[in-house]
Design an enzyme around this catalytic site. Structure first.
Site, short mmCIF file in Angstrom:
data_model
loop_
_atom_site.label_atom_id
_atom_site.label_comp_id
_atom_site.label_asym_id
_atom_site.label_seq_id
_atom_site.Cartn_x
_atom_site.Cartn_y
_atom_site.Cartn_z
CG ASP A 8 -4.49 -2.21 15.79
OD1 ASP A 8 -4.79 -3.37 15.06
OD2 ASP A 8 -3.38 -2.17 16.44
CG ASP A 10 -3.55 -7.92 18.83
OD1 ASP A 10 -4.08 -7.70 19.99
OD2 ASP A 10 -3.48 -8.74 17.95
CG ASP A 212 -0.03 -0.87 17.53
OD1 ASP A 212 -0.92 -1.30 16.97
OD2 ASP A 212 1.05 -1.46 17.71
#
Length: 259
Positions: A8, A10, A212
């Site tokens: 990922d 962001d 995250d």
């Protein structure tokens, strides 16, 4: 342990404009070990080239556009596979529109075959009205991602899913979702990775999804049957993991992970 990684952006590689040095070092360690990786991101406001440029210029991460797979690219691949039609109404930003034109789609303001919605930080009521009317008239409703919020240096700001919620309420229609946690982007990303490395032929068991956000990154891996590596540098916390299916691995940051 893993032959390749989906990663990922962001909240994992950076948080808004805030750098995450442990993530930058993780990429360098993968490169030194010649372990393939693909940035699989729900962000459709940038082209793969723009993502690669941003990583190089602002975060010291040297990657190419071929190592980036966005929900915008996934949307284009999906639409080509479905043959819904070539007329698109896009509620989204310039990167998504330019990719659609490059793929041979006609951008229209009315009577589209498909309404393709993504994050648009300059969207207007008039655009949402037109999209609502088109979907109610029978246009396919496709969205790049349903992220409710985006991590930024200011805090968590509205994401693409906030616009999706508006259109869902105004149309009473459920969209076809491209981005994480949808398995559409995971399957498409795997196909893309194998195109880049035809001599290796990866399966989902060979790859870990790194992210995250439990609701998007980790759920994408869980739903697709891929191992997950969750980092606590962005959206989700340890408390968010109480009473839910657990990620395969959990680390505070990527310095704790051995490739």
């Amino acid at each position: 342990m893993y032959k390749a990684y989906f990663i990922d952006l962001d909240g994992t590689m950076y948080k808004g404009k805030e750098r995450i040095p442990t993530a930058e070092d993780f990429i360098r360690r993968l490169q030194e070990a010649n372990i393939p990786f693909l940035f699989v991101t729900n962000n459709a406001t940038k082209t793969p080239q723009q993502v690669a440029d941003n990583l190089r210029e602002n975060y010291g991460v040297e990657v190419t556009k071929n190592e980036v797979y966005t929900s915008g690219v996934a949307a284009m691949d999906f639409l080509e596979s479905q043959n819904f039609g070539k007329k698109l109404m896009i509620v989204g930003e310039e990167a998504l529109k330019s990719q659609a034109v490059e793929r041979g789609y006609e951008l229209v303001g009315e009577n589209p075959d498909v309404v393709l919605q993504s994050l648009n930080r300059d969207t207007t009521y008039a655009e949402l009205e037109a999209a609502t009317l088109a979907i109610r008239a029978g246009a396919k409703f496709v969205v790049t991602n349903i992220d409710s919020n985006l991590p930024s240096e200011k805090g968590f700001i509205p994401g693409s899913g906030s616009i999706t919620a508006f259109l869902k309420m105004s149309t009473q229609q459920e969209p076809i979702v491209m981005g994480k946690p949808s398995s559409i982007i995971m399957e498409s990303a795997l196909n893309y990775l194998n195109q880049q490395y035809p001599e290796q032929h990866f399966t989902k068991e060979d790859i870990a999804m790194v992210g995250d956000n439990y609701q998007t990154d980790i759920q994408a891996g869980i739903q697709y049957g891929m191992d997950t590596l969750m980092v606590l540098t962005g959206f989700s916390t340890r408390e968010d993991l109480e009473g839910v299916a657990q990620p395969t691995h959990l680390v505070n940051n990527l310095s704790e992970w051995k490739v």
